[in-house]
Design a protein around this motif. Structure first.
Motif, mmCIF file in Angstrom:
data_model
loop_
_atom_site.group_PDB
_atom_site.id
_atom_site.type_symbol
_atom_site.label_atom_id
_atom_site.label_comp_id
_atom_site.label_asym_id
_atom_site.label_seq_id
_atom_site.Cartn_x
_atom_site.Cartn_y
_atom_site.Cartn_z
ATOM 1 N N SER A 412 48.714 -4.068 17.077
ATOM 2 C CA SER A 412 49.502 -5.218 16.609
ATOM 3 C C SER A 412 49.318 -5.487 15.125
ATOM 4 C CB SER A 412 49.144 -6.466 17.429
ATOM 5 O OG SER A 412 47.760 -6.724 17.367
ATOM 6 N N TRP A 413 48.083 -5.307 14.597
ATOM 7 C CA TRP A 413 47.883 -5.559 13.166
ATOM 8 C C TRP A 413 48.521 -4.464 12.320
ATOM 9 C CZ3 TRP A 413 45.225 -2.068 10.117
ATOM 10 C CH2 TRP A 413 44.363 -1.161 10.767
ATOM 11 N N GLN A 414 48.510 -3.215 12.824
ATOM 12 C CA GLN A 414 49.167 -2.124 12.099
ATOM 13 C C GLN A 414 50.688 -2.308 12.092
ATOM 14 O OE1 GLN A 414 47.435 0.943 14.677
ATOM 15 N NE2 GLN A 414 46.567 1.915 12.839
ATOM 16 N N ARG A 415 51.189 -2.750 13.218
ATOM 17 C CA ARG A 415 52.638 -2.957 13.339
ATOM 18 C C ARG A 415 53.104 -4.057 12.395
ATOM 19 N NH1 ARG A 415 55.575 -1.488 18.245
ATOM 20 N NH2 ARG A 415 53.492 -0.967 18.959
ATOM 21 N N ALA A 416 52.367 -5.164 12.379
ATOM 22 C CA ALA A 416 52.720 -6.267 11.482
ATOM 23 C C ALA A 416 52.688 -5.810 10.027
ATOM 24 C CB ALA A 416 51.783 -7.448 11.704
ATOM 25 N N GLU A 417 51.657 -5.077 9.661
ATOM 26 C CA GLU A 417 51.536 -4.593 8.291
ATOM 27 C C GLU A 417 52.701 -3.667 7.939
ATOM 28 O OE1 GLU A 417 47.742 -3.237 5.978
ATOM 29 O OE2 GLU A 417 48.539 -1.477 7.026
ATOM 30 N N ALA A 418 53.051 -2.765 8.852
ATOM 31 C CA ALA A 418 54.143 -1.818 8.598
ATOM 32 C C ALA A 418 55.462 -2.555 8.409
ATOM 33 C CB ALA A 418 54.241 -0.817 9.745
ATOM 34 N N LEU A 419 55.742 -3.498 9.281
ATOM 35 C CA LEU A 419 57.009 -4.225 9.196
ATOM 36 C C LEU A 419 57.081 -5.072 7.922
ATOM 37 C CD1 LEU A 419 57.372 -5.181 12.956
ATOM 38 C CD2 LEU A 419 58.995 -3.806 11.640
ATOM 39 N N ILE A 420 55.992 -5.717 7.576
ATOM 40 C CA ILE A 420 55.991 -6.535 6.356
ATOM 41 C C ILE A 420 56.198 -5.654 5.123
ATOM 42 C CG2 ILE A 420 54.554 -8.021 4.887
ATOM 43 C CD1 ILE A 420 53.358 -9.155 7.531
ATOM 44 N N SER A 421 55.745 -4.414 5.191
ATOM 45 C CA SER A 421 55.880 -3.513 4.033
ATOM 46 C C SER A 421 57.340 -3.158 3.739
ATOM 47 C CB SER A 421 55.079 -2.228 4.263
ATOM 48 O OG SER A 421 55.730 -1.358 5.186
ATOM 49 N N VAL A 422 58.240 -3.309 4.725
ATOM 50 C CA VAL A 422 59.652 -3.016 4.485
ATOM 51 C C VAL A 422 60.504 -4.284 4.501
ATOM 52 C CG1 VAL A 422 59.478 -0.657 5.344
ATOM 53 C CG2 VAL A 422 60.109 -2.483 6.938
ATOM 54 N N ALA A 423 59.849 -5.444 4.519
ATOM 55 C CA ALA A 423 60.554 -6.720 4.399
ATOM 56 C C ALA A 423 60.939 -6.949 2.940
ATOM 57 C CB ALA A 423 59.677 -7.861 4.903
ATOM 58 N N HIS A 424 61.862 -7.863 2.708
ATOM 59 C CA HIS A 424 62.206 -8.229 1.335
ATOM 60 C C HIS A 424 60.965 -8.815 0.660
ATOM 61 C CE1 HIS A 424 64.055 -10.236 -2.081
ATOM 62 N NE2 HIS A 424 65.169 -9.580 -1.837
ATOM 63 N N PRO A 425 60.663 -8.412 -0.567
ATOM 64 C CA PRO A 425 59.448 -8.885 -1.249
ATOM 65 C C PRO A 425 59.317 -10.405 -1.288
ATOM 66 C CG PRO A 425 60.418 -7.076 -2.472
ATOM 67 C CD PRO A 425 61.382 -7.403 -1.375
#
Length: 447
Positions: A412-425
């Motif tokens: 879950s922490w890896q998934r959150a980090e990955a998704l936030i990395s492709v979110a709008h800054p």
């Protein structure tokens, strides 16, 4: 058997044919470009003497006449297998409702669960010399509908393309109760939308980089999949195949660019396989009597076991939004149904089972709200009432204009980090704070 004589025996007018409909009946209106037209007008003209008519159909390309009758919400109920703009308005008006089902299950659902339809009516191509009416680009589930209907009425449209296939792409005159020669309207066109945006092009570029020569393609509907198709047509890719739920204009462009031969497919070699199609006249002209194009029931096209037999399967579909747990909503805006489950999950599962296969869920990182403000499509949790189209264990690749991430199997922490990395800054810091509150963020995560 003299098929022409049988045809003439069963030939009647639309007004006469719809007299078979009784109050309380369940009437199947067909699907997409095959939705009844002349029969629809005739049935609408009878509604003053009928009550409680239940209709099934989906992906309406125009507003049926029966939707325009007085006190429509008191007379009919529209039950949709997949929503479009026309059907969304029916829902708002109180007489339209969505039927939730994985699209691949639809033929079996008719045969094993519905079991009985009072009347089926839909448009078909003219009868061929062997007595068959092609469903046109609507093989989908229509043979199953015919199999369980008390009365089958076909409305012949000379403009309907004759779509070839292997099975369940047509109905025989011996299985038809009445034939109506319609008004031959042009087949309704589905435009490709506006010119691709910079976001569309950025997302498409990231996906096209992942496609190898010899890959087999499935494209969903929308700006981003269309842009991917355009980029493929202009690329150096070769020996591509097609196995898709919906056949769209982009496939015609790719084929005409010489990129498609289907020779790398483990099954249906050389064939472009699809369950239904809608697009511009260019598409209808291309699939008409084209032996390379293979219309088949959706129980075959969308079955994960079928897809798994095709190596390097590439599935590309849109989403409305995704939450930090990796749950994808591709069909609602809160509680408002805007499309449907369709076959997205079928292809997400099937592509992953394919050797070398990948499924891509893509969307823009943000969208404009009604008040003009900008919101993130990557959310802490899905909005209240939003439907999960793709559960988090099944999602493979997720793409925005800011990058692509593989979510399969992540903690879950890896998934959150990955998704936030492709979110709008502009939204990343707030998403990090939200992730921390939900205990899915580690101190060692990247900021």
């Amino acid at each position: 058997m003299d098929y022409e004589a049988l045809y003439q025996q069963k030939l009647t007018t639309a007004d006469e044919a719809v007299k078979v409909v009784k109050s309380g009946d369940w009437v199947d209106y067909g699907w997409c470009t095959g939705t009844a037209c002349a029969l629809d007008k005739a049935l609408a003209g009878r509604m003053s003497e009928l009550e409680d008519i239940n209709l099934r159909g989906g992906i309406l390309m125009w507003q049926p006449a029966i939707f325009q009758i007085p006190d429509v919400e008191k007379k009919i109920t529209w039950n949709s297998w997949h929503m479009g703009g026309v059907e969304r308005k029916a829902c708002t008006a109180g007489f339209g409702f969505y039927n939730a089902l994985r699209y691949s299950e639809l033929p079996r659902y008719y045969r094993e669960n519905v079991k009985h339809v009072n009347v089926a009516m839909f448009q078909v191509a003219p009868m061929d010399s062997h007595g068959y009416f092609s469903f046109g680009p609507n093989a989908s589930h229509l043979k199953a509908v015919c199999d369980v209907s008390d009365v089958v009425i076909v409305e012949v449209n000379k403009n309907m393309p004759r779509c070839l296939g292997g099975f369940e792409e047509a109905v025989h005159i011996s299985e038809v109760d009445m034939v109506v020669e319609g008004e031959n309207p042009p087949i309704a066109e589905l435009g490709a939308g506006g010119a691709p945006t910079d976001v569309d092009r950025a997302v498409a570029k990231l996906i096209v980089e992942e496609i190898p020569n010899g890959a087999c393609l499935q494209l969903g509907i929308g700006g981003m999949p269309n842009t991917v198709g355009s980029m493929i047509a202009e690329s150096d890719l070769k020996d591509l195949g097609v196995h898709t739920e919906m056949y769209v204009d982009a496939f015609v462009d790719i084929a005409m660019a010489g990129k498609i031969n289907g020779l790398s497919k483990g099954i249906d070699r050389g064939k472009q396989v699809y369950a239904f199609g809608a697009g511009t006249k260019k598409l209808y002209d291309y699939i008409d009597n084209n032996p390379e194009c293979y219309a088949a029931p959706v129980s075959y096209t969308n079955d994960a076991r079928t897809i798994a037999q095709i190596d390097n399967f590439i599935s590309i579909n849109n989403a409305v939004d995704i939450d930090l747990f990796g749950q994808v909503n591709a069909e609602t805006a809160g509680t408002k149904q805007i499309s449907g489950a369709g076959g997205q999950l079928d292809f997400v599962l099937g592509a992953y089972l394919s050797k070398g296969g990948k499924s891509f869920i893509c969307c823009s990182s943000t969208f404009k709200q009604k008040d003009g403000s900008i919101a993130s499509r990557i959310r802490p949790t899905l909005a209240d009432g939003s439907v999960v189209t793709d559960a988090r264990p099944n999602v493979h690749w997720f793409v925005t204009e800011y990058g692509k991430v593989c979510l399969k199997g992540l903690s879950s922490w890896q998934r959150a980090e990955a998704l936030i990395s492709v979110a709008h800054p502009d939204f990343r810091e707030q998403l990090i704070q939200d992730a921390e509150k939900m205990h899915i963020w580690k101190r060692s995560n990247k900021r």
